[in-house]
Motif scaffolding. Structure first.
Motif, PDB file in Angstrom:
ATOM      1  N   ALA A 119       0.825  -1.207   0.000  1.00 25.30           N
ATOM      2  CA  ALA A 119       0.000   0.000   0.000  1.00 25.30           C
ATOM      3  C   ALA A 119       0.864   1.264   0.000  1.00 25.30           C
ATOM      4  O   ALA A 119       0.519   2.269  -0.621  1.00 25.30           O
ATOM      5  N   LYS A 120       2.025   1.202   0.678  1.00 23.99           N
ATOM      6  CA  LYS A 120       2.879   2.386   0.778  1.00 23.99           C
ATOM      7  C   LYS A 120       3.518   2.770  -0.553  1.00 23.99           C
ATOM      8  O   LYS A 120       3.898   3.922  -0.756  1.00 23.99           O
ATOM      9  N   SER A 121       3.649   1.792  -1.478  1.00 27.53           N
ATOM     10  CA  SER A 121       4.255   2.092  -2.774  1.00 27.53           C
ATOM     11  C   SER A 121       3.226   2.430  -3.840  1.00 27.53           C
ATOM     12  O   SER A 121       3.585   2.744  -4.968  1.00 27.53           O
ATOM     13  N   GLY A 122       1.938   2.380  -3.491  1.00 28.83           N
ATOM     14  CA  GLY A 122       0.893   2.715  -4.450  1.00 28.83           C
ATOM     15  C   GLY A 122       0.517   4.166  -4.353  1.00 28.83           C
ATOM     16  O   GLY A 122       0.400   4.739  -3.259  1.00 28.83           O
ATOM     17  N   GLY A 123       0.313   4.803  -5.494  1.00 28.09           N
ATOM     18  CA  GLY A 123      -0.051   6.210  -5.506  1.00 28.09           C
ATOM     19  C   GLY A 123      -1.492   6.466  -5.095  1.00 28.09           C
ATOM     20  O   GLY A 123      -1.862   7.576  -4.738  1.00 28.09           O
ATOM     21  N   GLY A 124      -2.308   5.431  -5.156  1.00 26.72           N
ATOM     22  CA  GLY A 124      -3.701   5.590  -4.770  1.00 26.72           C
ATOM     23  C   GLY A 124      -4.545   6.293  -5.810  1.00 26.72           C
ATOM     24  O   GLY A 124      -5.606   6.826  -5.501  1.00 26.72           O
ATOM     25  N   GLY A 125      -4.083   6.291  -7.075  1.00 28.34           N
ATOM     26  CA  GLY A 125      -4.831   6.998  -8.109  1.00 28.34           C
ATOM     27  C   GLY A 125      -5.820   6.139  -8.857  1.00 28.34           C
ATOM     28  O   GLY A 125      -6.636   6.651  -9.613  1.00 28.34           O
ATOM     29  N   VAL A 126      -5.751   4.831  -8.664  1.00 33.06           N
ATOM     30  CA  VAL A 126      -6.612   3.927  -9.423  1.00 33.06           C
ATOM     31  C   VAL A 126      -7.970   3.825  -8.743  1.00 33.06           C
ATOM     32  O   VAL A 126      -8.060   3.513  -7.557  1.00 33.06           O
ATOM     33  N   SER A 127      -9.014   4.105  -9.490  1.00 38.16           N
ATOM     34  CA  SER A 127     -10.372   3.915  -9.004  1.00 38.16           C
ATOM     35  C   SER A 127     -10.999   2.826  -9.864  1.00 38.16           C
ATOM     36  O   SER A 127     -11.304   3.049 -11.026  1.00 38.16           O
ATOM     37  N   CYS A 128     -11.154   1.651  -9.285  1.00 39.30           N
ATOM     38  CA  CYS A 128     -11.580   0.486 -10.051  1.00 39.30           C
ATOM     39  C   CYS A 128     -12.793  -0.152  -9.393  1.00 39.30           C
ATOM     40  O   CYS A 128     -12.781  -0.423  -8.192  1.00 39.30           O
ATOM     41  N   LYS A 129     -13.822  -0.384 -10.180  1.00 35.73           N
ATOM     42  CA  LYS A 129     -14.998  -1.108  -9.712  1.00 35.73           C
ATOM     43  C   LYS A 129     -14.920  -2.530 -10.257  1.00 35.73           C
ATOM     44  O   LYS A 129     -14.794  -2.714 -11.463  1.00 35.73           O
ATOM     45  N   ALA A 130     -14.977  -3.506  -9.359  1.00 40.61           N
ATOM     46  CA  ALA A 130     -14.797  -4.899  -9.765  1.00 40.61           C
ATOM     47  C   ALA A 130     -15.970  -5.751  -9.306  1.00 40.61           C
ATOM     48  O   ALA A 130     -16.489  -5.572  -8.198  1.00 40.61           O
ATOM     49  N   LYS A 131     -16.357  -6.673 -10.168  1.00 45.56           N
ATOM     50  CA  LYS A 131     -17.379  -7.665  -9.849  1.00 45.56           C
ATOM     51  C   LYS A 131     -16.787  -9.045 -10.112  1.00 45.56           C
ATOM     52  O   LYS A 131     -16.208  -9.280 -11.170  1.00 45.56           O
ATOM     53  N   ALA A 132     -16.941  -9.940  -9.139  1.00 43.58           N
ATOM     54  CA  ALA A 132     -16.401 -11.298  -9.257  1.00 43.58           C
ATOM     55  C   ALA A 132     -17.545 -12.298  -9.303  1.00 43.58           C
ATOM     56  O   ALA A 132     -18.622 -12.073  -8.729  1.00 43.58           O
ATOM     57  N   SER A 133     -17.293 -13.417  -9.976  1.00 37.95           N
ATOM     58  CA  SER A 133     -18.330 -14.425 -10.158  1.00 37.95           C
ATOM     59  C   SER A 133     -18.557 -15.270  -8.918  1.00 37.95           C
ATOM     60  O   SER A 133     -19.647 -15.793  -8.704  1.00 37.95           O
ATOM     61  N   ASP A 134     -17.540 -15.425  -8.066  1.00 38.13           N
ATOM     62  CA  ASP A 134     -17.635 -16.301  -6.902  1.00 38.13           C
ATOM     63  C   ASP A 134     -17.554 -15.496  -5.603  1.00 38.13           C
ATOM     64  O   ASP A 134     -17.037 -14.365  -5.585  1.00 38.13           O
ATOM     65  N   VAL A 135     -18.049 -16.092  -4.539  1.00 34.98           N
ATOM     66  CA  VAL A 135     -18.010 -15.457  -3.226  1.00 34.98           C
ATOM     67  C   VAL A 135     -16.568 -15.391  -2.737  1.00 34.98           C
ATOM     68  O   VAL A 135     -15.800 -16.350  -2.862  1.00 34.98           O
ATOM     69  N   ILE A 136     -16.176 -14.257  -2.174  1.00 32.16           N
ATOM     70  CA  ILE A 136     -14.812 -14.063  -1.678  1.00 32.16           C
ATOM     71  C   ILE A 136     -14.757 -14.421  -0.199  1.00 32.16           C
ATOM     72  O   ILE A 136     -15.564 -13.941   0.600  1.00 32.16           O
ATOM     73  N   ARG A 137     -13.807 -15.272   0.156  1.00 30.92           N
ATOM     74  CA  ARG A 137     -13.642 -15.690   1.537  1.00 30.92           C
ATOM     75  C   ARG A 137     -12.729 -14.715   2.276  1.00 30.92           C
ATOM     76  O   ARG A 137     -11.803 -14.147   1.696  1.00 30.92           O
TER      77      ARG A 137
END
Length: 385
Positions: A321-339
């Motif tokens: 997280a510390k090396s990410g600029g935080g500029g990406v705004s991404c909306k994601a939908k997955a087919s399976d339930v996330i554990r």
């Protein structure tokens, strides 16, 4: 002189006809031109790193080098015709000028190089593709600033994999996922939708429990207005993808994983020739994970869905997280339930070493407990309804 004539005559007999070259598809011609340009004056046996690249480079070299030699010989024939006419129709007396013209056109060197490539034995190197260690998340943090822009700029503009590299830079998909096909849809002028069929999926058994790994399908929606650079400009990944789509609203990107990896490695060699820690295809995925973690934090379901993970635990191996600029705004939908089977390592350590909380009495607390406050059930006459 006579030996040179014999050599030229032999070369002419081995050359394919122009109609046979014209029968090649446009895709094959473009592929040959890219491979020939990558040789940069080297012979295929000097530049190839494996059998697959060697025989591809060899075919491209024989194609374009023979084409260049044919053009030089045609130019030599024109010169010879003019020289003989100026010499009164006699061939004798034009030998010295003929040799100078041969040297100027580099015909002898081309003949020798073509002969060396045609008569070369089988390639004795590795049968596998280019070998380079896969980048871990620590290695990505050591890359130079703007490395993604430099790598993308080093991919030839005519390369059929340019759109694939741009897509990896934008949505962090795996190189192997292009084998199933990555569908790119332009929702509007600034928004792109990526539909990715997962590659690392299937049932897995551990400790007597069976569960699925990876997302069989995920859809990512990314807007270029939410991912501007520090100058407020649209990132080049979006521009490269838009040009590759060439006005189309939908495009399916398919390719072999090795082809994508080799494209990125060649671009990295060109962009950073003196850098020991060069970017690889997986560097884009780690960088994308770092951006997501900077926005969503650790153990995020959104990050897991965007990366195609079935568990939030898997994202521990991707980015910081510390090396990410935080500029990406991404909306994601997955087919399976996330554990969510765990807590982050940081939270677990804090809980393990944190001393138990001790309740301290307030200095203003009364010495004797206050009596409990009770409400009388009898109401005054004025309060009755």
């Amino acid at each position: 002189m006579e030996k040179l004539f014999e050599q030229i005559k032999s070369a002419r007999s081995m050359m394919k006809s122009t109609t046979e070259w014209k029968a090649l598809s446009e895709t094959t011609r473009r592929d040959y031109q890219q491979k020939y340009a990558a040789l940069n004056g080297r012979l295929p046996m000097e530049a190839a790193t494996c059998k697959r690249t060697y025989y591809g480079m060899r075919a491209a070299y024989l194609h374009l080098e023979a084409k260049a030699l044919r053009s030089s010989l045609n130019e030599l024939d024109k010169w010879r015709k003019v020289a003989v006419e100026n010499n009164g129709g006699a061939l004798k007396g034009t030998e010295s000028g003929f040799m100078r013209e041969v040297e100027r056109l580099g015909i002898v060197e081309r003949l020798n190089r073509l002969d060396a490539v045609q008569n070369a034995g089988p390639f004795m190197g590795s049968a596998k593709g280019m070998i380079q260690k896969t980048h871990g998340k620590r290695a990505v943090g050591k890359l130079p600033p703007q490395w993604k822009t430099n790598v993308l700029g080093a991919v030839p503009k005519g390369s059929k994999y340019r759109a694939h590299v741009a897509a990896m830079a934008l949505c962090g998909c795996r190189p192997s996922e292009f084998e199933n096909g990555v569908l790119v849809k332009q929702v509007d002028q600034d928004t792109y939708e990526f539909t990715i069929a997962g590659k690392k999926t299937g049932p897995r058994t551990k400790d007597g429990k069976t569960f699925t790994t990876g997302q069989s399908l995920r859809v990512l929606t990314i807007s270029r207005l939410d991912d501007l650079d520090k100058h407020g400009q649209v990132r080049p990944e979006f521009i490269a993808l838009e040009r590759a789509m060439n006005g189309k609203k939908n495009m399916e990107l398919m390719a072999k994983a090795n082809a994508i990896r080799d494209t990125v490695i060649n671009a990295s060699e060109k962009a950073f020739p003196n850098l020991g820690n060069k970017p690889t295809a997986y560097s884009f995925r780690h960088a994308f994970a770092s951006e997501l973690k900077a926005v969503n934090g650790e153990d995020s379901d959104d990050t897991a869905a965007a990366l195609g993970h079935a568990s939030t635990k898997t994202q521990q191996g991707y980015g910081y997280a510390k090396s990410g600029g935080g500029g990406v705004s991404c909306k994601a939908k997955a087919s399976d339930v996330i554990r969510t089977p765990h807590k982050t390592r940081k939270k677990a350590l804090l809980k393990e070493f944190q001393p138990p909380a001790v309740s301290m009495p307030s200095p203003n607390a009364p010495k004797v407990p206050m009596p409990a406050y009770t409400i009388s059930r009898k109401l005054k006459p004025s309060m009755r309804y």
